[in-house]
Structure formats: C-alpha cells, structure tokens
Write an enzyme that holds these catalytic residues in place. Structure first.
Site, PDB file in Angstrom:
ATOM      1  N   GLY A   1       7.994 -24.158   1.367  1.00  0.00           N
ATOM      2  CA  GLY A   1       9.053 -24.769   0.665  1.00  0.00           C
ATOM      3  C   GLY A   1       9.657 -23.965  -0.631  1.00  0.00           C
ATOM      4  O   GLY A   1       9.703 -22.910  -0.545  1.00  0.00           O
ATOM      5  N   PHE A   2       9.782 -24.605  -1.509  1.00  0.00           N
ATOM      6  CA  PHE A   2      10.515 -24.041  -2.922  1.00  0.00           C
ATOM      7  C   PHE A   2       9.515 -22.941  -3.497  1.00  0.00           C
ATOM      8  O   PHE A   2       9.920 -21.855  -3.681  1.00  0.00           O
ATOM      9  CB  PHE A   2      10.729 -25.119  -3.819  1.00  0.00           C
ATOM     10  CG  PHE A   2      12.030 -25.935  -3.668  1.00  0.00           C
ATOM     11  CD1 PHE A   2      13.388 -25.358  -3.687  1.00  0.00           C
ATOM     12  CD2 PHE A   2      12.119 -27.239  -2.954  1.00  0.00           C
ATOM     13  CE1 PHE A   2      14.285 -25.982  -3.446  1.00  0.00           C
ATOM     14  CE2 PHE A   2      13.291 -27.744  -2.681  1.00  0.00           C
ATOM     15  CZ  PHE A   2      14.434 -27.079  -3.031  1.00  0.00           C
TER      16      PHE A   2
ATOM     17  N   ASN B   1      -1.092 -28.857  -5.871  1.00  0.00           N
ATOM     18  CA  ASN B   1      -1.484 -29.806  -6.665  1.00  0.00           C
ATOM     19  C   ASN B   1      -2.241 -31.147  -6.282  1.00  0.00           C
ATOM     20  O   ASN B   1      -1.645 -31.645  -4.923  1.00  0.00           O
ATOM     21  CB  ASN B   1      -0.271 -30.450  -7.703  1.00  0.00           C
ATOM     22  CG  ASN B   1       0.030 -29.706  -8.965  1.00  0.00           C
ATOM     23  OD1 ASN B   1      -0.964 -29.168  -9.323  1.00  0.00           O
ATOM     24  ND2 ASN B   1       1.222 -29.473  -9.169  1.00  0.00           N
TER      25      ASN B   1
ATOM     26  N   HIS C   1      -5.048 -28.014 -15.114  1.00  0.00           N
ATOM     27  CA  HIS C   1      -3.652 -28.150 -14.884  1.00  0.00           C
ATOM     28  C   HIS C   1      -2.965 -29.664 -14.877  1.00  0.00           C
ATOM     29  O   HIS C   1      -2.561 -30.208 -13.854  1.00  0.00           O
ATOM     30  CB  HIS C   1      -3.204 -27.584 -13.512  1.00  0.00           C
ATOM     31  CG  HIS C   1      -1.648 -27.178 -13.530  1.00  0.00           C
ATOM     32  ND1 HIS C   1      -0.928 -26.769 -14.460  1.00  0.00           N
ATOM     33  CD2 HIS C   1      -0.942 -27.631 -12.394  1.00  0.00           C
ATOM     34  CE1 HIS C   1       0.383 -26.645 -14.080  1.00  0.00           C
ATOM     35  NE2 HIS C   1       0.420 -27.301 -12.526  1.00  0.00           N
TER      36      HIS C   1
ATOM     37  N   GLY D   1       6.866 -21.625  -2.104  1.00  0.00           N
ATOM     38  CA  GLY D   1       6.317 -20.715  -1.207  1.00  0.00           C
ATOM     39  C   GLY D   1       7.414 -19.541  -0.824  1.00  0.00           C
ATOM     40  O   GLY D   1       7.281 -18.594  -0.760  1.00  0.00           O
TER      41      GLY D   1
HETATM   42  O1  TXD Z   1       1.290 -24.005 -11.152  1.00  0.00           O
HETATM   43  C1  TXD Z   1       1.117 -24.817 -10.030  1.00  0.00           C
HETATM   44  N1  TXD Z   1      -0.081 -24.699  -9.334  1.00  0.00           N
HETATM   45  C2  TXD Z   1       2.058 -25.618  -9.380  1.00  0.00           C
HETATM   46  C3  TXD Z   1       1.985 -26.515  -8.172  1.00  0.00           C
HETATM   47  C4  TXD Z   1       3.707 -25.295  -9.920  1.00  0.00           C
HETATM   48  C5  TXD Z   1       4.588 -26.231  -9.196  1.00  0.00           C
HETATM   49  C6  TXD Z   1       4.243 -26.886  -7.816  1.00  0.00           C
HETATM   50  N2  TXD Z   1       3.223 -27.134  -7.760  1.00  0.00           N
HETATM   51  C7  TXD Z   1       2.779 -27.790  -6.477  1.00  0.00           C
HETATM   52  O2  TXD Z   1       2.884 -26.811  -5.333  1.00  0.00           O
HETATM   53  C8  TXD Z   1       3.394 -29.017  -5.791  1.00  0.00           C
HETATM   54  O3  TXD Z   1       3.017 -30.019  -6.687  1.00  0.00           O
HETATM   55  C9  TXD Z   1       2.956 -29.025  -4.415  1.00  0.00           C
HETATM   56  O4  TXD Z   1       1.764 -29.600  -4.298  1.00  0.00           O
HETATM   57  C10 TXD Z   1       3.053 -27.594  -3.938  1.00  0.00           C
HETATM   58  C11 TXD Z   1       4.243 -27.186  -3.241  1.00  0.00           C
HETATM   59  O5  TXD Z   1       5.223 -27.438  -3.884  1.00  0.00           O
HETATM   60  P1  TXD Z   1       6.948 -27.046  -3.428  1.00  0.00           P
HETATM   61  O6  TXD Z   1       7.860 -27.489  -4.626  1.00  0.00           O
HETATM   62  O7  TXD Z   1       6.851 -25.857  -2.842  1.00  0.00           O
HETATM   63  O8  TXD Z   1       7.122 -28.371  -2.247  1.00  0.00           O
HETATM   64  P2  TXD Z   1       7.993 -28.180  -0.957  1.00  0.00           P
HETATM   65  O9  TXD Z   1       9.340 -27.549  -1.277  1.00  0.00           O
HETATM   66  O10 TXD Z   1       7.939 -29.568  -0.663  1.00  0.00           O
HETATM   67  O11 TXD Z   1       7.178 -27.386   0.159  1.00  0.00           O
HETATM   68  C12 TXD Z   1       5.856 -27.632   0.421  1.00  0.00           C
HETATM   69  C13 TXD Z   1       5.846 -26.982   1.886  1.00  0.00           C
HETATM   70  C14 TXD Z   1       7.011 -27.866   2.768  1.00  0.00           C
HETATM   71  O12 TXD Z   1       7.760 -26.762   3.476  1.00  0.00           O
HETATM   72  C15 TXD Z   1       5.900 -28.493   3.965  1.00  0.00           C
HETATM   73  O13 TXD Z   1       6.679 -28.548   5.220  1.00  0.00           O
HETATM   74  C16 TXD Z   1       4.871 -27.847   3.946  1.00  0.00           C
HETATM   75  O14 TXD Z   1       4.460 -27.348   2.549  1.00  0.00           O
HETATM   76  N3  TXD Z   1       3.850 -28.383   4.419  1.00  0.00           N
HETATM   77  C17 TXD Z   1       2.618 -27.663   5.142  1.00  0.00           C
HETATM   78  N4  TXD Z   1       2.905 -26.265   5.407  1.00  0.00           N
HETATM   79  C18 TXD Z   1       1.425 -25.810   6.390  1.00  0.00           C
HETATM   80  N5  TXD Z   1       0.500 -26.747   6.843  1.00  0.00           N
HETATM   81  C19 TXD Z   1       0.777 -28.130   6.480  1.00  0.00           C
HETATM   82  N6  TXD Z   1      -0.185 -28.860   6.734  1.00  0.00           N
HETATM   83  C20 TXD Z   1       1.800 -28.505   5.715  1.00  0.00           C
HETATM   84  N7  TXD Z   1       2.244 -29.789   5.264  1.00  0.00           N
HETATM   85  C21 TXD Z   1       3.449 -29.530   4.436  1.00  0.00           C
END
Ligand code: TXD
Length: 308
Positions: A11-12, A120, A175, A14
């Site tokens: 996602g964003f 998170n 955090h 990653g």
């Molecule tokens: O500093 C920090 N630790 C953070 C954490 C700062 C910003 C964002 N933070 C957390 O990272 C946020 O609260 C989320 O829990 C994660 C991911 O955030 P993002 O903005 O990248 O979310 P997206 O764009 O929704 O991407 C999440 C991806 C999406 O493509 C889903 O299809 C995928 O996760 N996803 C999975 N991938 C693999 N395996 C499984 N099971 C799965 N489920 C969802």
C-alpha cells in the site's frame, strides 16, 4: 551476494518504502500483497524507473510467499491505516489477525531475517509478532521513534528557521498519543532546545509532535502518512544492512530496561547487521520516567486485546 528486502503490504507505506529502497540501491526488493496484480504492477512500474533514475536492482511483485524466501530483511506494513477520529489502538483487533498470519508466513520462508514492523498499533503489533515468531528480540523491531523524532525535528526547524540537519530530537515511549518527546535531549547544533525556546513554545512543539500523525490523517481524510513513515523505516533497513551502528529510537522487547518488562516500547537502540545490538539506557528525570510509565500503560491496554 546482494541483499534481499521483502516488503509485506504494497500500500502507501509499503510501495513508498520500496521506492526509497530502490533509490538508495539497498538491495533487491520483493513487494508482497494479498491483492492480485497490485504488487506486480507497482513493482514493474518501479523497475521501469530504474533506467531513468540509474538504479539497477531486481524488483519483484508477488502474492506468493515462496518469492520472499531467504530475505535478509522483511518490512511488514500489511494492515489497515486509521481514519479521521480513530486512535491507533482502535486498529488492534483487525490488524492483529493480519499480523499473526503474515508473521507465520514470513518466518517460515525467511527464518534468518530481521523483521521490521510498521503496522499500527505499532508497539502492540511488534509485541504480537515477537510472541508469534519466537524470534530473539534482536531481530524483531518496530518503527515509530524515528518518525516521531523526525516530526519533532521538522517542527523545531520550522520554529527556529534552522536547517533540519542541525537538529536532533528524541521521542521515546509508545507510538500513541502518550509518546514521550524529550526536550532535554533535543538539540540544535548541540544546544539543548530548553536553552533556545520558552517552555510554552517547547510544549506546543511537543504537543504537535504527539498529534503529528493525527494532523495528517485529518488533512488526508482517507489513509495516513506514508512519505515520512517509509523514509524512517528505510533508515532502519540501511543502518542494519550497512552495519552502521546507528543509535535510533525503535520499539523493542524490554526485559527490565527503563523499569519495563514484557512489552515492546520505543527506546534508543544501536542498529547494526545483527539487528538491535544494544539497548541504550539514558538517565531520565522522575517526570520523564512517569511519562514513560503512562505511555506504557496505554500500550498495555491495547495488548490486552491480543489473544496470546
Ligand atoms: O510509523 C509507523 N509505524 C506508521 C504506521 C506510520 C504510518 C502508517 N502506519 C501503519 O502502517 C498504518 O496505520 C497501517 O496499519 C500500516 C499500513 O499503512 P498504509 O498507509 O500503507 O496502508 P494501505 O495503503 O492501506 O496499505 C496496506 C496494505 C494494503 O495494500 C493491503 O492489501 C495489505 O496491506 N494487506 C495485506 N498484505 C499482506 N498480507 C495481508 N494479510 C494483508 N492484509 C492487508
């Protein structure tokens, strides 16, 4: 041998992490997601930027954990981000299910990898990953403190109109909204900010830092921050792969350090090729330790939702 870096969750955060990784040529990248075609598309797109940007790496998108086998580092960003009005802790149930499955697969395919958690609520997910994986604490690390400290550095820079490069800041603890910015250990060209700013201005900067993630969530209206979070994560990856022995605030499993036990929590650590090579104990005042304890209590309340 080239380094292999797997990023779970395309996602964003990653996908942007993959971008930094390629731009810095840290190693070959595997971008994994459960959504069919999406990681493959993003990986191909990133690969095609290589001829223009001048990086030369293997970049693969996949829905199959076999492709992640024998990674040196796995960054886990899979899971939901928060929506306006939500706390990070509100994500605990849904993301715990995701993290449990992801970690089992990651460890089965890359038993020697160093795993960096980003999802998170960060400290709680790092704790869950530590328990599910059985990995030693040196190899399972959460990213939060570098981001929170970078936000504080940016705010100090804006306040004093001084280069961010001159500014060091330390934000420890969990955090969450109870994170612990340490003014005494935050400096501008070596001078503590307590000598440069009024207590009111310092409190305003610390308050904006604590709410820094929420400020961006409210502006975006959907999704959360991703440029700075992914850059912070890549600083950890770089410190590890290049064995830089950098002192950075990261969430690690504590066994009595800072008076805390059986919790993942943000403290200064030394990162090198073995992962967490040292946990640095800095002197805290009674007020600072009390703030750490309050922050830990908030994490423990979300840990209570885990079925371990
Ligand atoms: O500093 C920090 N630790 C953070 C954490 C700062 C910003 C964002 N933070 C957390 O990272 C946020 O609260 C989320 O829990 C994660 C991911 O955030 P993002 O903005 O990248 O979310 P997206 O764009 O929704 O991407 C999440 C991806 C999406 O493509 C889903 O299809 C995928 O996760 N996803 C999975 N991938 C693999 N395996 C499984 N099971 C799965 N489920 C969802």
């Amino acid at each position: 041998m080239r380094n292999k870096i797997t990023i779970v969750g395309a996602g964003f955060v990653g996908a942007t992490a993959a971008h930094w990784c390629a731009a810095k040529e840290l190693g070959d990248v595997v971008l994994f997601d459960i959504v069919d075609g999406m990681p493959q598309g993003k990986a191909l797109d990133l690969l095609q930027a290589g001829p223009v940007e001048g990086y030369d790496l293997h970049i693969l998108g996949t829905n199959d954990y076999k492709d992640t086998a024998n990674s040196d580092i796995v960054v886990v960003t899979a899971g939901l981000p928060r929506k306006p009005g939500m706390t990070r802790e509100d994500l605990v149930n849904v993301n715990a299910k995701i993290i449990r499955g992801v970690i089992e697969n990651v460890v089965a395919h890359s038993p020697k990898a160093i795993v960096i958690l980003v999802t998170n609520p960060l400290d709680t997910m790092t704790y869950l990953a530590k328990k599910v994986s059985g990995l030693p604490r040196e190899r399972i690390i959460g990213q939060a403190g570098i981001l929170d400290s970078a936000r504080m550095r940016a705010f100090i820079s804006m306040e004093l109109d001084v280069s961010v490069e001159n500014i060091h800041a330390f934000v420890l603890g969990g955090h969450g909204d109870e994170m612990v910015p340490l003014a005494r250990y935050s400096t501008v060209a070596g001078i503590p900010i307590t000598e440069l700013l009024s207590p009111e201005r310092i409190e305003a900067i610390m308050d904006r830092t604590r709410k820094g993630g929420g400020e961006i969530v409210s502006l975006l209206k959907q999704g959360s921050a991703f440029f700075a979070p992914s850059a912070a994560t890549m600083q950890m990856v770089e410190a590890i792969l290049k064995d830089r022995k950098m002192i950075l605030p990261c969430s690690v499993y504590l066994e009595g350090e800072y008076g805390l036990d059986d919790i993942c929590f943000g403290v200064p650590v030394k990162l090198g090729r073995q992962g967490v090579e040292q946990i640095i104990q800095i002197e805290l005042t009674d007020d600072e330790q009390a703030a750490m304890n309050k922050s830990a209590a908030l994490i423990r309340s979300s840990m209570a939702a885990l079925e371990l």
